[in-house]
Design a protein around this motif. Structure first.
Motif, mmCIF file in Angstrom:
data_model
loop_
_atom_site.group_PDB
_atom_site.id
_atom_site.type_symbol
_atom_site.label_atom_id
_atom_site.label_comp_id
_atom_site.label_asym_id
_atom_site.label_seq_id
_atom_site.Cartn_x
_atom_site.Cartn_y
_atom_site.Cartn_z
ATOM 1 N N LEU A 164 -1.376 13.197 7.636
ATOM 2 C CA LEU A 164 -1.656 12.655 8.966
ATOM 3 C C LEU A 164 -2.556 11.425 8.882
ATOM 4 O O LEU A 164 -3.298 11.125 9.813
ATOM 5 C CB LEU A 164 -2.274 13.745 9.846
ATOM 6 N N ASP A 165 -2.461 10.719 7.780
ATOM 7 C CA ASP A 165 -3.179 9.465 7.573
ATOM 8 C C ASP A 165 -2.750 8.446 8.633
ATOM 9 O O ASP A 165 -1.562 8.243 8.853
ATOM 10 C CB ASP A 165 -2.856 8.948 6.167
ATOM 11 N N THR A 166 -3.717 7.799 9.276
ATOM 12 C CA THR A 166 -3.385 6.781 10.284
ATOM 13 C C THR A 166 -3.906 5.405 9.887
ATOM 14 O O THR A 166 -4.099 4.538 10.736
ATOM 15 C CB THR A 166 -3.975 7.167 11.661
ATOM 16 N N TRP A 206 -2.427 2.007 -4.596
ATOM 17 C CA TRP A 206 -1.929 3.369 -4.440
ATOM 18 C C TRP A 206 -3.073 4.287 -4.036
ATOM 19 O O TRP A 206 -4.209 4.125 -4.501
ATOM 20 C CB TRP A 206 -1.356 3.876 -5.758
ATOM 21 N N LEU A 207 -2.758 5.278 -3.211
ATOM 22 C CA LEU A 207 -3.769 6.254 -2.812
ATOM 23 C C LEU A 207 -3.189 7.665 -2.876
ATOM 24 O O LEU A 207 -2.126 7.935 -2.305
ATOM 25 C CB LEU A 207 -4.256 5.972 -1.382
ATOM 26 N N PHE A 238 3.542 1.927 2.842
ATOM 27 C CA PHE A 238 4.566 2.939 2.630
ATOM 28 C C PHE A 238 3.910 4.320 2.697
ATOM 29 O O PHE A 238 2.937 4.576 1.979
ATOM 30 C CB PHE A 238 5.213 2.763 1.249
ATOM 31 N N GLU A 239 4.425 5.182 3.548
ATOM 32 C CA GLU A 239 3.877 6.533 3.704
ATOM 33 C C GLU A 239 4.898 7.545 3.195
ATOM 34 O O GLU A 239 5.969 7.712 3.794
ATOM 35 C CB GLU A 239 3.544 6.825 5.161
ATOM 36 N N VAL A 277 0.861 -1.178 0.000
ATOM 37 C CA VAL A 277 0.000 0.000 0.000
ATOM 38 C C VAL A 277 0.897 1.228 0.000
ATOM 39 O O VAL A 277 1.788 1.343 0.861
ATOM 40 C CB VAL A 277 -0.926 0.015 1.230
ATOM 41 N N ILE A 278 0.694 2.130 -0.946
ATOM 42 C CA ILE A 278 1.511 3.335 -1.031
ATOM 43 C C ILE A 278 0.623 4.544 -0.870
ATOM 44 O O ILE A 278 -0.275 4.784 -1.691
ATOM 45 C CB ILE A 278 2.293 3.416 -2.366
ATOM 46 N N LEU A 279 0.838 5.304 0.184
ATOM 47 C CA LEU A 279 0.088 6.521 0.462
ATOM 48 C C LEU A 279 0.913 7.702 -0.027
ATOM 49 O O LEU A 279 1.943 8.041 0.562
ATOM 50 C CB LEU A 279 -0.205 6.642 1.959
#
Length: 301
Positions: free
Chosen positions: A110-112, A180-181, A126-127, A103-105
Motif C-alpha cells: 500500500l505504498d503511496t 530499487w526498494l 513501477f509498483e 523507481v521499482i517498488l
C-alpha cells in the motif's frame, strides 16, 4: 522464477497473512501523519485502513490509543514504521535527484510514494505486487481522486512468478539507472528467494543505480518471541509476525552486493532515531535488535 505461486484476487490479499501487515504499516503511517512532530506524511494511509473490514477499529490517530505512546504496537512499533518511511523517502528522492529516473517498488503493498513525494521530472514508478493488493489500492485511491506525481506503472504479479519479464513488458530499461526498494519484504522470503532477488536486481542495474532494503539479522528470531512488540501485535490485532517471517539463517545480501562492486552501508534503525531526534530507542528483549537498513549504490563504470 523463485517458485510456484498460489494466486488470490480481491480484498483477501490485504486482509490475511502477509497482506494484513500492509494494513498494519498503513495504520502506522496514518498515526505518524497526525503526530505534531511527524516524520512522514501519508494522507492516503488512513483510507486504506478504513476500507478493509479486517482492521475495523484500528486506530489512525494517537488520540484513539488509550495508553498512547506507552502502547508497544501503536506507540513504539508504529513510530518505527514512521521513521522507516521517512528514511526510505529521503533515500528515493536523493537517488532520483542524481541519476536514476526509474523507481521499482518490490512488493509495493500500500505504498503511496508515487502520489505523495515530490519527484523530479521524468520519473517513472513501477509498483510490483499481487493483483489483489494493487486492485485494493487502486479502488481506494480512485475513490479519493488521487493523482500520481510521477508516471506510475502498476505491475500485478507475484514476486514468485516471472516479475522480471513483466517489468520488461511494462517498459523498464535495464540500460538506464534505477533505484530499487524492498521495504518490509525480505523478512518473508526464503534464503534462496532473497538471494535470487538481490542477484536479479544486480543483473538489471546499470552503473548509477541504487537499492535500499530491510533485513533481520537475528541469529534466533524466537529469542524475542515474548517481546512487547511481538506479543502486543498478536494480542491486539491478531498478527503473529513470527509465524509469517522466514526463520532460516539469512544470507549476507549486503556482503554479496559489495562482492559485486556495489558500495553498501548497513545501519540500525536507532542510527536514524538519533539523526532525526525521534523514533524507537533500544530496549531490553527488543524485537527490533536485529533489524538493519541497507543502502547500496552501483558505481558508474
Amino acid at each position: 522464477m523463485v517458485g510456484t505461486v498460489h494466486r488470490h484476487t480481491g480484498a483477501e490479499d490485504v486482509e490475511e497473512g502477509v497482506g494484513l501487515t500492509a494494513l498494519l504499516v498503513a495504520a502506522a503511517r496514518a498515526i505518524e501523519t497526525h503526530r505534531h512532530d511527524s516524520l512522514a506524511r501519508d494522507v492516503y494511509a488512513e483510507h486504506f485502513v478504513r476500507a478493509a473490514s479486517a482492521c475495523a477499529g484500528w486506530p489512525v490517530r494517537m488520540q484513539q490509543v488509550p495508553d498512547g505512546d506507552a502502547n508497544p504496537l501503536w506507540g513504539r512499533f508504529a513510530r518505527y514504521f514512521g521513521l522507516r518511511t521517512r528514511v526510505l523517502d529521503d533515500f528515493l528522492l536523493r537517488s532520483t535527484q542524481t541519476h536514476a529516473r526509474q523507481v521499482i517498488l518490490l512488493g509495493a503493498g500500500l505504498d503511496t510514494r508515487a502520489f505523495r513525494l515530490d519527484w523530479p521530472p521524468g520519473c517513472v514508478v513501477f509498483e510490483i505486487d499481487r493483483e489483489g493488493v494493487l486492485a485494493f489500492k487502486r479502488k481506494v485511491l480512485d475513490g479519493l481522486s488521487a493523482t500520481p506525481a510521477a508516471a506510475r506503472v502498476p505491475i500485478p504479479i507475484d514476486l514468485r512468478d516471472d516479475w522480471v519479464g513483466a517489468l520488461a513488458d511494462a517498459g523498464f530499461d535495464p540500460a538506464a539507472p534505477s533505484v530499487w526498494l524492498a521495504e518490509g519484504l525480505l523478512f518473508y522470503l526464503t534464503n534462496a528467494a532473497e538471494t535470487y532477488l538481490i542477484d536479479t536486481v544486480d543483473r538489471l542495474s546499470t552503473g548509477g543505480s541504487a537499492l535500499a532494503f530491510e533485513v533481520k539479522l537475528d541469529k534466533d528470531l524466537l529469542e524475542y518471541r515474548d517481546s512487547p512488540l511481538y506479543t502486543s501485535t498478536k494480542h491486539q490485532i491478531g498478527i503473529d509476525l513470527l509465524n509469517l517471517f522466514a526463520r532460516e539463517p539469512r544470507p549476507d545480501s549486503a556482503g554479496a552486493l559489495s562482492g559485486k562492486g556495489w558500495s553498501t552501508s548497513v545501519h540500525t534503525p536507532f542510527d536514524f532515531t538519533h539523526r532525526h531526534g525521534r523514533g524507537p530507542m533500544p530496549e531490553p528483549n527488543d524485537a527490533l535488535a536485529g533489524n538493519r537498513w541497507v543502502f547500496a549504490n552501483k558505481p558508474r563504470p
